[in-house]
Design an enzyme around this catalytic site. Structure first.
Site, mmCIF file in Angstrom:
data_model
loop_
_atom_site.group_PDB
_atom_site.id
_atom_site.type_symbol
_atom_site.label_atom_id
_atom_site.label_comp_id
_atom_site.label_asym_id
_atom_site.label_seq_id
_atom_site.Cartn_x
_atom_site.Cartn_y
_atom_site.Cartn_z
ATOM 1 N N HIS A 87 -5.646 -1.099 11.663
ATOM 2 C CA HIS A 87 -5.128 -1.667 10.419
ATOM 3 C C HIS A 87 -6.046 -2.785 9.941
ATOM 4 O O HIS A 87 -6.528 -3.586 10.749
ATOM 5 C CB HIS A 87 -3.723 -2.212 10.666
ATOM 6 C CG HIS A 87 -2.958 -2.563 9.426
ATOM 7 N ND1 HIS A 87 -2.901 -1.747 8.312
ATOM 8 C CD2 HIS A 87 -2.211 -3.669 9.102
ATOM 9 C CE1 HIS A 87 -2.136 -2.308 7.386
ATOM 10 N NE2 HIS A 87 -1.726 -3.483 7.838
ATOM 11 N N GLN A 116 0.815 -1.213 0.000
ATOM 12 C CA GLN A 116 0.000 0.000 0.000
ATOM 13 C C GLN A 116 0.847 1.260 0.000
ATOM 14 O O GLN A 116 0.358 2.342 -0.357
ATOM 15 C CB GLN A 116 -0.939 0.016 1.199
ATOM 16 C CG GLN A 116 -0.241 0.211 2.541
ATOM 17 C CD GLN A 116 -1.196 0.169 3.714
ATOM 18 O OE1 GLN A 116 -1.600 -0.899 4.155
ATOM 19 N NE2 GLN A 116 -1.571 1.332 4.232
ATOM 20 N N CYS A 157 -5.101 0.705 3.771
ATOM 21 C CA CYS A 157 -5.157 -0.703 4.186
ATOM 22 C C CYS A 157 -6.559 -1.264 4.072
ATOM 23 O O CYS A 157 -6.742 -2.455 3.788
ATOM 24 C CB CYS A 157 -4.624 -0.854 5.605
ATOM 25 S SG CYS A 157 -5.678 -0.116 6.876
#
Length: 366
Positions: free
Chosen positions: A227, A81, A87
């Site tokens: 995340h 990424q 994410c």
């Protein structure tokens, strides 16, 4: 400043590797970053979202003792990424790819960039500033169930103008009509994983960022997820997770989380897309699957020669990639040759293989 951060992380990694546990930690590209720079590699926006209900229903099947989708050619290659907080798009796409493969018979590499550009376009938000995986599934279901392939809509590490309507739809055989949340327990997640990959969320810590291999059991979480990643399998020992930081991080881009542990909230926010048959067949050539096959035994194998020792206390598997460092890390790199009275028949550390010159390194370094 960079050197001070690097030195601090070197000490952190050395201390972490001396602790009890099956995980291995190493210096990597995070080791000289500031806190703000590290946060750019996250991007989960948990605002307005709560943990999944424990009692949510899961697919009704008896989960086998082990299911590793990587071993069945049902997981695409690890992506990166970069310094965009996207994410959530990788978690969403990862939760889709294995399930589409199981239904259509074709592994398809779907486009994170379409979710990044289009999901929050009407809200005027920059997807690099964070998002939620299920919002990507909502975008698809509201736009005919579509999503482009990465080949047609390449990842750019920045949020741009939405081009979804002008790109070919890669969800040919099945379309997204919504999503399902998974019950917030390990058992429910394992049951759902038995039928396909999951979009999952958890809290990244310093230990996770410096993870290099083995099975991690992080005790330093504070409780807030930041995340999104993809769960792609499990054994009786670990849950296998595909990250979005490239294959130079972790165990070739993957991480193994210990079973029977909270794992920083890994089982609290899981979901997967609902797919409906379109009546068409996906006859285009399949996209590449990852070549990564996880080791299922992460206990270190002792060297054949007890007199062969590392010259440095900071050795880890990552140092075996560099020829100039191997001589200082001979035990770790299993480089205890005949000149030291040992042999070269021992197993290599997790994540490495024995090259033609007899030295253990990551496969791409041979």
């Amino acid at each position: 400043m960079r050197f001070r951060m690097f030195r601090s992380n070197a000490e952190f990694v050395a201390d972490a590797n001396e602790q009890e546990g099956d995980a291995v930690f190493a210096l990597n590209f995070f080791s000289a970053m500031t806190g703000d720079e590290k946060r750019q590699y996250l991007g989960l926006n948990v605002t307005g979202h709560k943990e999944n209900d424990v009692l949510l229903s899961s697919p009704l099947l008896k989960a086998p003792a082990k299911k590793l989708w990587t071993n069945e050619g049902s997981v695409t290659e690890v992506k990166n990424q970069g310094g965009c907080g996207s994410c959530w798009t990788f978690g969403a796409v990862g939760g889709l790819e294995t399930r589409y493969k199981q239904l259509s018979g074709t592994l398809r590499d779907f486009a994170e960039q379409e979710y990044l550009d289009c999901t929050y376009e009407n809200a005027g938000r920059d997807g690099c500033n964070g998002g939620w995986p299920d919002d990507g599934y909502d975008y698809s279901s509201k736009n005919g169930g579509r999503l482009a392939s990465s080949a047609d809509y390449k990842y750019a590490q920045k949020d741009g103008r939405c081009l979804g309507s002008s790109k070919p739809n890669a969800l040919v055989a099945y379309k997204i009509t919504g999503y399902k949340n998974v019950g917030g327990t390990e058992a429910a997640n394992i049951n759902a994983l038995a039928s396909g990959s999951l979009s999952v969320a958890f809290e990244v810590t310093n230990y996770f960022q410096q993870y290099s291999g083995g099975i991690i059991k992080d005790t330093t979480c504070s409780g807030r997820p930041n995340h999104a990643v993809t769960a792609v399998g499990y054994t009786e020992k670990f849950v296998l997770v595909k990250n979005s930081w490239g294959n130079a991080w972790g165990d070739q881009g993957f991480v193994k989380y210990a079973r029977n542990y909270h794992n920083c909230g890994l089982f609290k926010y899981s979901s997967y897309p609902v797919l409906k048959r379109t009546g068409k067949s996906d006859t285009a050539p399949a996209d590449d699957a990852t070549s990564y096959i996880p080791s299922e035994d992460d206990k270190p194998v002792p060297t054949a020669d007890p007199d062969c020792q590392d010259a440095s206390q900071y050795c880890s598997a990552i140092h075996c990639e560099y020829a100039d460092l191997i001589e200082y890390c001979r035990r770790t790199c299993n480089d205890c040759g005949d000149d030291d009275g040992g042999d070269d028949d021992g197993d290599c550390p997790s994540g490495t293989i024995r090259c033609d010159d007899g030295v253990c390194r990551h496969e791409h370094m041979c």
